[in-house]
Scaffold this motif. Structure first.
Motif, short mmCIF file in Angstrom:
data_model
loop_
_atom_site.label_atom_id
_atom_site.label_comp_id
_atom_site.label_asym_id
_atom_site.label_seq_id
_atom_site.Cartn_x
_atom_site.Cartn_y
_atom_site.Cartn_z
N LYS A 38 -3.42 114.53 -82.77
CA LYS A 38 -3.91 113.49 -83.68
C LYS A 38 -4.88 114.04 -84.73
O LYS A 38 -5.40 113.30 -85.55
N TYR A 39 -5.08 115.36 -84.73
CA TYR A 39 -6.05 115.98 -85.62
C TYR A 39 -5.37 116.68 -86.79
O TYR A 39 -4.28 117.22 -86.64
N LEU A 40 -6.04 116.67 -87.92
CA LEU A 40 -5.55 117.36 -89.11
C LEU A 40 -6.34 118.65 -89.26
O LEU A 40 -7.57 118.65 -89.20
N ARG A 41 -5.63 119.76 -89.41
CA ARG A 41 -6.27 121.06 -89.52
C ARG A 41 -5.72 121.82 -90.72
O ARG A 41 -4.57 121.63 -91.13
N TYR A 42 -6.57 122.67 -91.28
CA TYR A 42 -6.23 123.46 -92.45
C TYR A 42 -6.51 124.92 -92.18
O TYR A 42 -7.48 125.25 -91.51
N LYS A 43 -5.70 125.80 -92.76
CA LYS A 43 -5.99 127.23 -92.74
C LYS A 43 -6.94 127.50 -93.90
O LYS A 43 -6.65 127.14 -95.05
N ALA A 44 -8.07 128.12 -93.59
CA ALA A 44 -9.09 128.36 -94.62
C ALA A 44 -8.51 129.11 -95.81
O ALA A 44 -8.77 128.75 -96.97
N GLU A 45 -7.72 130.14 -95.56
CA GLU A 45 -7.19 130.94 -96.66
C GLU A 45 -6.25 130.14 -97.55
O GLU A 45 -6.19 130.38 -98.76
N GLU A 46 -5.55 129.14 -96.99
CA GLU A 46 -4.68 128.30 -97.80
C GLU A 46 -5.47 127.32 -98.66
O GLU A 46 -5.10 127.04 -99.79
#
Length: 59
Positions: A38-46
């Protein structure tokens, strides 16, 4: 291994409200995130690459 960023992390980096990130997602704009349960995550480099790709002349 690079840590994943939360919505709050991305909002703080871009200095925009969290709501703006969710609005951008509905418009297919902004850095791409992925659902992890249920969580949204991002790659820092992206996120950083997306920001760097923005037109500096755009206002």
């Amino acid at each position: 291994m690079n840590p994943l960023w939360t919505v709050d992390d991305v909002a703080a980096y871009l200095k925009v409200p969290v709501k703006t990130l969710y609005d951008w997602r509905t418009r297919d704009y902004g850095p791409k995130g992925k659902r992890v349960g249920k969580y949204l995550r991002y790659k820092a480099e992206e996120v950083i690459a997306w920001f760097e790709s923005l037109d500096p002349e755009a206002a």
